[in-house]
Design an enzyme around this catalytic site. Structure first.
Site, mmCIF file in Angstrom:
data_model
loop_
_atom_site.group_PDB
_atom_site.id
_atom_site.type_symbol
_atom_site.label_atom_id
_atom_site.label_comp_id
_atom_site.label_asym_id
_atom_site.label_seq_id
_atom_site.Cartn_x
_atom_site.Cartn_y
_atom_site.Cartn_z
ATOM 1 N N TYR A 1 82.464 53.550 14.824
ATOM 2 C CA TYR A 1 82.927 53.365 16.252
ATOM 3 C C TYR A 1 83.858 54.499 16.721
ATOM 4 C CZ TYR A 1 84.402 50.847 20.758
ATOM 5 O OH TYR A 1 84.582 50.721 22.052
ATOM 6 N N TYR B 1 80.356 56.477 1.536
ATOM 7 C CA TYR B 1 79.199 55.495 1.901
ATOM 8 C C TYR B 1 78.950 56.218 3.476
ATOM 9 C CZ TYR B 1 76.436 51.346 3.527
ATOM 10 O OH TYR B 1 75.633 50.723 3.880
ATOM 11 N N ILE C 1 72.139 51.797 -4.665
ATOM 12 C CA ILE C 1 73.208 50.700 -4.188
ATOM 13 C C ILE C 1 71.786 49.821 -3.281
ATOM 14 C CG2 ILE C 1 74.970 49.590 -3.362
ATOM 15 C CD1 ILE C 1 76.586 51.796 -4.167
ATOM 16 N N ARG D 1 74.958 52.460 11.361
ATOM 17 C CA ARG D 1 75.966 51.451 11.654
ATOM 18 C C ARG D 1 77.155 52.295 12.036
ATOM 19 N NH1 ARG D 1 74.839 46.287 9.669
ATOM 20 N NH2 ARG D 1 73.191 46.191 8.457
ATOM 21 N N LYS E 1 77.010 57.085 -1.671
ATOM 22 C CA LYS E 1 75.800 56.266 -1.125
ATOM 23 C C LYS E 1 75.258 56.626 0.170
ATOM 24 C CE LYS E 1 74.664 51.568 0.125
ATOM 25 N NZ LYS E 1 74.985 50.166 0.485
ATOM 26 N N THR F 1 78.528 45.705 3.361
ATOM 27 C CA THR F 1 77.859 45.407 4.615
ATOM 28 C C THR F 1 77.063 44.228 4.321
ATOM 29 O OG1 THR F 1 77.954 47.675 5.426
ATOM 30 C CG2 THR F 1 76.414 45.975 6.580
ATOM 31 N N THR F 2 76.146 44.097 3.226
ATOM 32 C CA THR F 2 75.327 43.193 2.924
ATOM 33 C C THR F 2 76.087 41.911 2.618
ATOM 34 O OG1 THR F 2 73.697 44.735 2.006
ATOM 35 C CG2 THR F 2 73.452 42.294 1.190
#
Length: 294
Positions: A109, A135, A206, A140, A164, A46-47
């Site tokens: 989503y 993850y 992370i 999100r 994560k 994402t980053t």
């Protein structure tokens, strides 16, 4: 899987003013992190603004980071989403020869049930030639991977080696640590909670802020894993203000402002994200000065 114990950093994707990838800045960032002691690098999370990176750009990022890294650190690649068949296809069609593990985000989503999440990762596990790190980031995805589902996946699939966990939920971290198989990695995805997780028996982090302050952050995590709480918290308290600042507006705008202040890369992000405001940049630069970084 000791290669994923310690500090992994979720690399940004640096952009030039025209929003093309700035590979010179990316090389500086990779070298900076390797030389300052992080344990592994994470590509296209994402980053890294993965949702606005094209498939061709992603291929170039993998090839470039691998060429700069030259095998010095393990590489983790983000391959995830809410279309299970598409993820399976991407894994099968990606050259993973320089990659050591896959980081796969829970479906966003679509909001599947826990059984849907389980079946999603089962399908990924069955085609992946590499270890998989789940993850979980419900802020999100709008759907939490419950600890029972994580542990079920850990017990059922040998190549699912860790999670994560980024729910910012201390109780959930502790429940995972209490019930996990011995060799399963619980990796913090919350920079502000990472030290506490390490001290409780987690495998590290992370990190986002870690790529801006790799020497300090990775040392803090190593001290935490070693149970040296006093020394670790001395670092944690120094880094608390800037760790909070980088998430004040959006990620990765905050960490890009840090890296801009360090002279490593610029602040540019792709829409729908926008650059850190001038007021936030000023606060970040002031904090970097306090930390002796500018």
């Amino acid at each position: 899987m000791t290669q994923f114990v310690g500090t992994g950093v979720a690399l940004i994707t640096p952009f030039k003013e025209d929003l093309s990838i700035d590979f010179d800045a990316l090389e500086r960032l990779v070298e900076y992190n390797i030389k300052n002691g992080v344990e592994y690098l994470v590509i296209s999370g994402t980053t890294g603004e993965s949702v606005t990176i094209t498939s061709d750009e992603k291929k170039k990022l993998i090839e470039f980071i691998a060429s700069v890294n030259k095998g010095r650190l393990p590489l983790v690649l983000g391959i995830g989403g809410n279309n299970t068949a598409s993820i399976v296809s991407e894994i099968q069609g990606t050259d993973l020869s320089n990659i050591d593990a896959i980081l796969s985000v829970s479906p966003y989503y679509s909001k599947p049930t826990q059984e849907g999440i389980y079946q999603h990762f089962k399908a990924i596990s069955q085609v992946s030639p590499l270890p998989i790190i789940l993850y979980n980031v419900p802020g999100r995805t709008s759907k939490n991977i419950e600890p029972e589902t994580t542990i079920r996946l850990a017990n059922d699939f040998e190549n699912i080696i860790g999670v994560k966990e980024a729910g910012n939920n201390v109780h959930q971290y502790l429940e995972l640590l209490r019930t996990k198989p011995d060799d399963f990695l619980v990796i913090s995805g919350d920079d502000d909670l990472a030290l506490g997780v390490a001290l409780a028996g987690g495998s590290g982090v992370i990190s986002v802020i870690g790529q801006g302050l790799p020497k300090e952050f990775s040392e803090m995590i190593r001290l935490g894993i070693a149970g040296k709480a006093k020394q670790a918290y001395d670092i944690h308290f120094r880094l608390m203000p800037i760790t909070s600042m980088i998430f004040a507006e959006n990620n990765p705008a905050g960490i890009k402002a840090v890296l801009n202040g360090l002279g490593i890369s610029k602040i540019h992000v792709r829409l729908p994200l926008v650059e850190a405001t001038l007021s936030l940049q000023k606060l970040i630069n002031g904090e970097l000065k306090k930390l002796g970084k500018s």
